[in-house]
Design a protein around this motif. Sequence first.
Motif, mmCIF file in Angstrom:
data_model
loop_
_atom_site.group_PDB
_atom_site.id
_atom_site.type_symbol
_atom_site.label_atom_id
_atom_site.label_comp_id
_atom_site.label_asym_id
_atom_site.label_seq_id
_atom_site.Cartn_x
_atom_site.Cartn_y
_atom_site.Cartn_z
ATOM 1 N N GLU A 78 13.878 -1.005 -31.474
ATOM 2 C CA GLU A 78 14.372 -0.505 -32.949
ATOM 3 C C GLU A 78 15.864 -0.567 -33.052
ATOM 4 O O GLU A 78 16.304 -0.987 -33.895
ATOM 5 N N ALA A 93 -1.932 10.252 -28.146
ATOM 6 C CA ALA A 93 -0.500 9.852 -27.082
ATOM 7 C C ALA A 93 0.857 10.398 -27.571
ATOM 8 O O ALA A 93 1.641 10.758 -26.952
ATOM 9 N N ARG A 94 0.805 10.529 -29.083
ATOM 10 C CA ARG A 94 2.119 10.935 -29.584
ATOM 11 C C ARG A 94 2.055 12.331 -29.906
ATOM 12 O O ARG A 94 2.825 12.843 -30.416
ATOM 13 N N ALA A 95 1.018 13.018 -29.474
ATOM 14 C CA ALA A 95 0.618 14.538 -29.826
ATOM 15 C C ALA A 95 1.569 15.298 -29.204
ATOM 16 O O ALA A 95 1.937 14.767 -27.969
ATOM 17 N N ARG A 143 9.982 -0.532 -37.369
ATOM 18 C CA ARG A 143 8.981 0.220 -36.953
ATOM 19 C C ARG A 143 7.643 -0.675 -36.490
ATOM 20 O O ARG A 143 7.082 -0.537 -35.412
ATOM 21 N N TYR A 152 -3.651 6.498 -30.307
ATOM 22 C CA TYR A 152 -2.251 6.390 -30.412
ATOM 23 C C TYR A 152 -1.746 7.826 -31.025
ATOM 24 O O TYR A 152 -0.692 8.620 -30.335
ATOM 25 N N GLY A 153 -2.227 8.468 -31.953
ATOM 26 C CA GLY A 153 -2.207 9.705 -32.252
ATOM 27 C C GLY A 153 -2.243 10.910 -31.335
ATOM 28 O O GLY A 153 -1.456 11.586 -31.237
ATOM 29 N N GLU A 200 8.338 5.536 -24.002
ATOM 30 C CA GLU A 200 8.794 5.603 -25.660
ATOM 31 C C GLU A 200 10.416 5.003 -26.082
ATOM 32 O O GLU A 200 10.569 4.198 -27.040
ATOM 33 N N ASN A 255 10.472 1.383 -27.266
ATOM 34 C CA ASN A 255 10.251 1.306 -28.616
ATOM 35 C C ASN A 255 11.724 1.442 -29.232
ATOM 36 O O ASN A 255 12.028 0.640 -30.560
#
Lengths: 273, 293
Positions: free
Chosen positions: B195, B101-103, B201, B98-99, B188, B191
């Motif tokens: 929200e 993919a969000r980097a 979240r 996850y980290g 994204e 998401n």
Amino acid sequence: MKRMTWFNVTSLTLGFAFLYLPMIILVIYSFNASKLVTVWAGFSTRWYGELLQNEAFLNAAWVTIKVAVISSSIATVLGTMAAYVLVRGGRFMGRTLFSGMIYAPLVMPEVITGLSLLLLFIGIGLDRGVLTIVLAHTTFSMCYVSVVVSSRLVSFDRSLEEAALDLGSSPWEAFRLVTLPIIAPAVISGWLLAFTLSLDDLVIASFTAGPSATTLPIKIFSAVRLGVSPEINALSTIMIAIVTVGVITASLVSKRSSLRAQEETRAAERPTT
Amino acid sequence: MNMRRFALIAVPYFWLLALFLVPFLIVFKISLSDTALAIPPYTPTIKDGISALIAQLDFENFTFLASDDLYWKAYLSSLRIAVISTAFTLLVGYPIAYGMARAPEEWRATLMMLVILPFWTSFLIRVYAWMGILSNEGLLNQLLMWVGVTAEPLQILNTNTAVYIGIVYTYLPFMILPIYAALDRLDESLNEAAEDLGCSRLQAFWLVTIPLSRNGIVAGSFLVFIPALGEFVIPSLLGGSGTLMIGKVLWEEFFNNRDWPVASAVAVILLLILIIPIILFQRNQQKQAEAEQ
């Protein structure tokens, strides 16, 4: 929009620490002067010196490299052929069995592969040694090569081959001049994968090696069973260093070639003046 | 030209027939033969007539396996160890994927290389690295005692805990890569939409991210579970005498007891157990491939 939250930073930091700390500790302790591997007694390269004088290890390393080079080269040829047959071969008798035999060794537990090959070698009366390890390693690594190469074959434009055939080249020429250069990166990574798998293999080699040929993993395993030893730490450090240099070089090379490919596409798309 | 096509198919085909299928049939055959007949040097049965072959078949080895507690316990305990360590690998691997993919875009190639690098490093060495850390005088115990968690060193090496740690550590890249691939493709804005529509979240993560990365989770779990079940190196280096895993039992049956028919029968049953997860895995991969088209 990508957000880096504290959660992501923490999980990446902890995750990579978990992946790398054990190996870093191993490397640090290989320079430990003490024979007691858990007590730090100052910096020393003593174990590297002793390792280089240990003939049993050097012989095993030589056998391992020989086996890896030969088996990965044969596996690359056979695996590329198999991939070509699977992707371009069309229909033939026993195609399902063939693709089954390509995929099955990938998920087969090593103990079973090793046991079955040993029983075959004994059944046909083949003495166990370098030859039997090469046969065993070639068999499982050709399947990995074939998976890597066929994923590349699937994605490339078949009309290029057809154009070459239309322009009068023989199927072999079309393969050599058109297909092979395009799939070359996959063939090379297939070879590297086969080479690494062969270097790394303990279980299958233990079943198929005879007293005349011992590979490095077999040697390491029997030494390590008795506990941690500083010489093995030194050996591990050398192996980790080789792999690190290799992987970083390979990724830099592939990065550069993909940049060049981008430039070429851009140049080709530019209107000629 | 037809000759060439024939050779192209025949060479890899016969190689695999001779060195993959035939050996496996031999294992199957020996698992059905008598101990006395198959103790080395056993007479190769390939030459025997088919009638003789059928006459020799018996299920003694399988009834022996069924009657001896050791084997049942070894299969069950392998399954348990494989399931538990797959779950732990997922718990450790998901946040990392996850980290990643969000980097930021420019980090990702490097992060990817950092995940793949351990995979190229010798498996044996990665397992060995933990022996020094987990031992009674090892760094982990030194750390725990220094922090004051424990006064006496804990016995971690040679227990099942050490086996879990070893499996999670060595198979982690297999879990991270498919999950990362699934998360990387995830849009994204979904998401953000969740929200905007009032999800917190965490709710958005549970209701959107997790279901959409399901294929990656399933693929990663099988990639860890299948090899973990037949694992030999990790239980024999990190596990203790109480650690029962079927790969180790097969090895000992073969090398220490020299009982080939029983070793072969153990192998056949292990394979039968593995067929179910392998088929499920294949189906998952196919579904994923179809979804992409």
